[in-house]
Every structure is written in structure tokens, then in C-alpha cells.
Design a protein around this motif. Structure first.
Motif, short mmCIF file in Angstrom:
data_model
loop_
_atom_site.label_atom_id
_atom_site.label_comp_id
_atom_site.label_asym_id
_atom_site.label_seq_id
_atom_site.Cartn_x
_atom_site.Cartn_y
_atom_site.Cartn_z
N GLU A 105 0.83 -1.21 0.00
CA GLU A 105 0.00 0.00 0.00
C GLU A 105 0.87 1.26 0.00
O GLU A 105 0.51 2.28 -0.62
CB GLU A 105 -0.94 -0.01 1.21
N ASN A 106 2.00 1.21 0.68
CA ASN A 106 2.93 2.34 0.65
C ASN A 106 3.48 2.54 -0.76
O ASN A 106 3.52 3.68 -1.27
CB ASN A 106 4.07 2.09 1.63
N LEU A 107 3.90 1.46 -1.41
CA LEU A 107 4.38 1.57 -2.79
C LEU A 107 3.27 2.10 -3.70
O LEU A 107 3.53 2.96 -4.57
CB LEU A 107 4.84 0.19 -3.29
N ALA A 108 2.06 1.62 -3.50
CA ALA A 108 0.94 2.04 -4.35
C ALA A 108 0.67 3.53 -4.21
O ALA A 108 0.33 4.21 -5.20
CB ALA A 108 -0.31 1.23 -4.01
N LYS A 109 0.80 4.07 -3.00
CA LYS A 109 0.57 5.50 -2.80
C LYS A 109 1.63 6.33 -3.52
O LYS A 109 1.32 7.35 -4.15
CB LYS A 109 0.57 5.84 -1.32
N VAL A 119 6.52 2.89 -11.08
CA VAL A 119 5.63 1.73 -11.13
C VAL A 119 6.00 0.83 -9.96
O VAL A 119 7.13 0.87 -9.46
CB VAL A 119 5.74 0.96 -12.47
N GLY A 120 5.05 0.01 -9.53
CA GLY A 120 5.25 -0.79 -8.34
C GLY A 120 5.61 -2.23 -8.64
O GLY A 120 5.06 -2.85 -9.56
N LEU A 121 6.53 -2.77 -7.83
CA LEU A 121 6.84 -4.20 -7.80
C LEU A 121 6.49 -4.69 -6.40
O LEU A 121 7.09 -4.25 -5.41
CB LEU A 121 8.32 -4.45 -8.10
N ALA A 122 5.56 -5.58 -6.30
CA ALA A 122 5.01 -6.01 -5.01
C ALA A 122 6.02 -6.82 -4.21
O ALA A 122 7.00 -7.36 -4.74
CB ALA A 122 3.75 -6.84 -5.24
N ARG A 138 -3.74 -9.50 -6.20
CA ARG A 138 -4.41 -8.30 -5.68
C ARG A 138 -3.67 -7.03 -6.11
O ARG A 138 -4.31 -6.06 -6.57
CB ARG A 138 -4.47 -8.35 -4.15
N THR A 139 -2.36 -7.01 -5.97
CA THR A 139 -1.62 -5.79 -6.29
C THR A 139 -1.64 -5.50 -7.78
O THR A 139 -1.68 -4.33 -8.18
CB THR A 139 -0.16 -5.89 -5.80
N VAL A 140 -1.65 -6.53 -8.59
CA VAL A 140 -1.71 -6.32 -10.04
C VAL A 140 -3.09 -5.79 -10.43
O VAL A 140 -3.21 -4.84 -11.22
CB VAL A 140 -1.37 -7.62 -10.79
N LYS A 141 -4.14 -6.37 -9.87
CA LYS A 141 -5.49 -6.00 -10.28
C LYS A 141 -5.98 -4.71 -9.62
O LYS A 141 -6.68 -3.91 -10.25
CB LYS A 141 -6.45 -7.16 -10.00
N GLU A 142 -5.62 -4.49 -8.35
CA GLU A 142 -6.09 -3.29 -7.65
C GLU A 142 -5.21 -2.08 -7.91
O GLU A 142 -5.70 -0.95 -7.98
CB GLU A 142 -6.16 -3.56 -6.14
N HIS A 143 -3.91 -2.30 -8.02
CA HIS A 143 -2.97 -1.18 -8.09
C HIS A 143 -2.19 -1.13 -9.41
O HIS A 143 -1.33 -0.25 -9.57
CB HIS A 143 -1.99 -1.23 -6.93
N ASN A 144 -2.45 -2.07 -10.30
CA ASN A 144 -1.75 -2.10 -11.58
C ASN A 144 -0.23 -2.21 -11.39
O ASN A 144 0.55 -1.63 -12.13
CB ASN A 144 -2.08 -0.87 -12.42
N PHE A 145 0.18 -2.97 -10.36
CA PHE A 145 1.60 -3.24 -10.20
C PHE A 145 2.10 -4.02 -11.40
O PHE A 145 1.38 -4.81 -12.00
CB PHE A 145 1.85 -4.04 -8.92
N ARG A 146 3.37 -3.81 -11.73
CA ARG A 146 3.93 -4.41 -12.94
C ARG A 146 4.80 -5.62 -12.66
O ARG A 146 5.42 -6.15 -13.57
CB ARG A 146 4.72 -3.36 -13.71
N GLU A 172 3.50 -15.82 -14.46
CA GLU A 172 3.48 -16.01 -15.91
C GLU A 172 2.09 -15.69 -16.46
O GLU A 172 1.97 -15.01 -17.50
CB GLU A 172 3.87 -17.45 -16.24
N GLU A 173 1.05 -16.14 -15.79
CA GLU A 173 -0.32 -15.88 -16.23
C GLU A 173 -0.62 -14.38 -16.25
O GLU A 173 -1.23 -13.87 -17.20
CB GLU A 173 -1.30 -16.59 -15.30
N LEU A 174 -0.18 -13.67 -15.22
CA LEU A 174 -0.43 -12.24 -15.13
C LEU A 174 0.50 -11.43 -16.02
O LEU A 174 0.28 -10.23 -16.21
CB LEU A 174 -0.26 -11.77 -13.68
N ASP A 175 1.53 -12.07 -16.55
CA ASP A 175 2.49 -11.42 -17.45
C ASP A 175 3.19 -10.25 -16.76
O ASP A 175 3.26 -9.15 -17.27
CB ASP A 175 1.80 -10.95 -18.73
N VAL A 176 3.70 -10.54 -15.55
CA VAL A 176 4.40 -9.51 -14.78
C VAL A 176 5.84 -9.95 -14.51
O VAL A 176 6.16 -11.13 -14.52
CB VAL A 176 3.67 -9.21 -13.46
#
Length: 338
Positions: A105-109, A119-122, A138-146, A172-176
Motif C-alpha cells: 500500500e505504501n508503494l501504491a501510494k 511503477v510498483g513491484l510487489a 491483488r496488487t496487479v489488479k487493484e494497483h496495476n503493479f507491474r 506467468e499468467e499475469l504477465d508480470v
């Protein structure tokens, strides 16, 4: 530092953020042996680190300070991730989930406040693979982390262990991007002097992790996994011929892969954090210019803060290759134009 204008964005894929609020949740819970970097660091190093962390604290916590430094370095976009002590793989799963979420959440802010620069890496609680998969999604879908940053082992358990396959499958599925970053070497008894816990231990653990990932069939089974190894990929790119020689003559390395192990390095990306242009040129020759990206290790003292000057020092590169290394490849991996 260099300030010469160059075509294309410069993208730093290896830079760290502190989340001080986590400290209150973990105070007194960690035994020293749970963190190899400090456990094998020795008295001199561990005493020095206290002052070093205080010195870099504003850089690791204040985006305004970070942005000023990025401008000085010529960095347009930074992929931000936690510092390795923030993995907290030693914590119980419930606490680990809370700590991961707090840091994410800190990275996302930071990203939300400066979407053109970060851009964020969880970080994920990889000691509990189901929770790690859930937090990554969650981080990919809610915060668009890469992507996601993980250690080179999980409390001594290597990443070729089958229990981690659902995590790699989800990435691999999320392509991140999966950024592989060490936190010392787990068998570091001989590294207690001369800051060898970092000088040798960190790249050595990455070398071992990548070698086991390759031989364990992770890249064979997940050919679209976007794996990035920091610190130039450790020592493996500089001596991958040795594992190929073993593969040709012996049975031990043939159980999970179908071709020479060095060929899987074509599926791996590395950062250019090898400090000088001579080693960078060799790294590029080994990995290919399209598999080398900028990584500064900001804000630690083992970082390198003139990456553009380092790249410029490799005179054999074409301009297209320079653009790819400075940011073109990282922009593609991180989907900056999506």
C-alpha cells in the motif's frame, strides 16, 4: 552524474523503498539467524550499517528526495520495490500477509502520487505460497503493479522446490516481472569479514538461485516467465559454460531440462549493476543487449548512480542497443505504454 540528453526513456528497474511503519509490528520477533545478510555480516559491517541506514533513510522514504536524485541521474521512470529486509519470510503467515500488504500500500501510494515516474513491484509472503499468489494478484489488479520482487531463497529453501510452482505460474499468467533480489548467502560462515556478506554473498546467492531455477525446470515449464536478476545476474553469465560442460558429460543436471542449461539464460534478464563498462560490455555479449536493463540499487551505497555514463562507456554498442538497455526493454517488460 551525467545530464546529456538522449533519445528514449531511461527506466531503472532496481530501486528500494522503506516502510518504517512495519518496524512496530516486528520489534523483537526475529532471531538473528533468520536474516543471512546481517547474521553473516560480522560486527564491523553490522555496526556500519546502522549509520548507513540512517544516512539513506530520507532517500528511501521521501519521494521528493528520490525524484531529485532520479533527475540528476537521468532516470525517467523507476520500478520501486521493498528493501530485502522487508521480505519478512521468517514471520508467521498471518503477520507476513499484513506486512506485505502494508508495504504494498505504501508503494501504491507513491505510484499513485507520481504515476509518470514510478511503477510498483510487489512484495509477497512467499513462506505461504497461497497467500503470495493472492497478494500478487491483488496488487496487479487493484494497483496495476507491474511485477513482484522476491528473495533468491525462502529461509534457505530454493526456488526450484515444487511448492513454488503455483507462484511462478501466476506470475506467468499475469504477465508480470519477477525481480530476483538476494539478501545475503545462507551458508555465509566464511563471509563475516571485509563486507563479503554483500560483495560475494549477494551475487553468489543469485548465482545459485538462477542455476537451480534453470536445472529444476522452472524456465522449461514456464517459458513466458519474465525473470529479472539484479547485480548483473550474479556470476552465472560470466561462467555459464561450466554448467554446460557438466550437462554434456554427466547425468545430474539432465533430469528436468531438455537442452543445455546456458540456453535458458535467453529467458532471463539482468540489470547492468556491474559498476564499470568493461564488465558491462562482457555481460551484454553474454546475455544480449535486449536482455540487459538499468538497475541502480538506489539508495544503497552498493548502488551505481551513473548508469548512463556506464552504458556510454561501452563503445561497441549501436544506438538502438543503447536505447534498449537504457529503457526500451524495461519499458516493454513493465508494460509502460499499456
Amino acid at each position: 552524474m551525467t545530464s546529456t540528453a538522449r533519445p528514449g526513456r531511461t527506466v531503472d528497474i532496481h530501486a528500494h523503498v522503506f516502510t518504517p511503519e512495519c518496524q512496530a509490528l516486528v520489534e523483537g520477533l526475529m532471531s538473528p539467524e533468520m536474516e543471512p545478510f546481517s547474521y553473516f555480516g560480522g560486527d564491523e559491517t553490522n555496526a556500519y550499517q546502522v549509520g548507513h541506514v540512517k544516512e539513506i533513510f530520507p532517500k528511501a522514504t521521501d519521494p521528493a528526495v528520490r525524484l531529485a536524485d532520479m533527475d540528476e541521474m537521468g532516470i525517467d521512470v523507476q520500478a520501486i520495490s521493498v528493501a530485502p529486509p522487508g521480505y519478512f519470510y521468517w514471520a508467521d503467515p498471518e503477520l507476513a500477509r499484513e506486512l506485505s500488504r502494508m508495504q504494498n500500500e505504501n508503494l501504491a501510494k507513491i505510484v499513485a502520487d507520481h504515476p509518470d515516474r514510478f511503477v510498483g513491484l510487489a512484495t509477497v509472503p512467499l513462506q505461504d505460497v497461497r497467500s503470495a499468489v493472492e497478494e500478487l494478484e491483488r496488487t496487479v489488479k487493484e494497483h496495476n503493479f507491474r511485477g513482484v520482487e522476491i528473495n533468491t531463497n525462502v529461509m534457505g529453501l530454493d526456488l526450484d522446490d515444487p511448492r513454488f510452482r503455483p507462484f511462478f505460474a501466476k506470475a506467468e499468467e499475469l504477465d508480470v516481472v519477477v525481480l530476483l533480489h538476494p539478501n545475503g548467502f545462507t551458508g555465509g560462515e566464511r563471509l563475516r569479514k571485509y563486507y563479503l556478506t554483500n560483495v560475494v554473498g549477494n551475487p553468489l546467492d543469485t548465482t545459485l538461485a538462477l542455476t537451480r531455477i534453470i536445472h529444476g525446470g522452472v524456465l522449461e515449464d514456464h517459458p513466458d516467465l519474465k525473470l529479472v536478476a539484479v547485480h548483473g545476474g550474479g556470476y552465472l553469465p560470466f561462467y555459464s559454460s561450466r554448467m554446460d560442460h557438466s550437462y554434456d558429460l554427466r547425468p545430474e543436471g539432465r533430469h528436468h531440462i531438455s537442452r543445455p542449461p546456458s540456453s535458458y539464460l535467453k529467458q532471463v534478464y539482468v540489470d547492468c549493476l556491474v559498476f564499470d563498462s568493461v564488465h558491462l560490455e562482457f555481460l551484454i555479449q553474454q546475455m544480449g543487449a535486449d536482455h540487459v536493463v538499468v538497475g541502480t540499487d538506489y539508495p544503497f551505497d552498493m548502488g551505481h548512480y551513473d548508469p548512463l555514463g556506464q552504458i556510454d562507456g561501452v563503445t561497441s554498442l549501436s544506438e538502438d542497443d543503447r536505447v534498449a538497455i537504457r529503457g526500451g526493454t524495461a519499458a516493454r517488460l513493465l508494460k509502460l505504454d499499456d
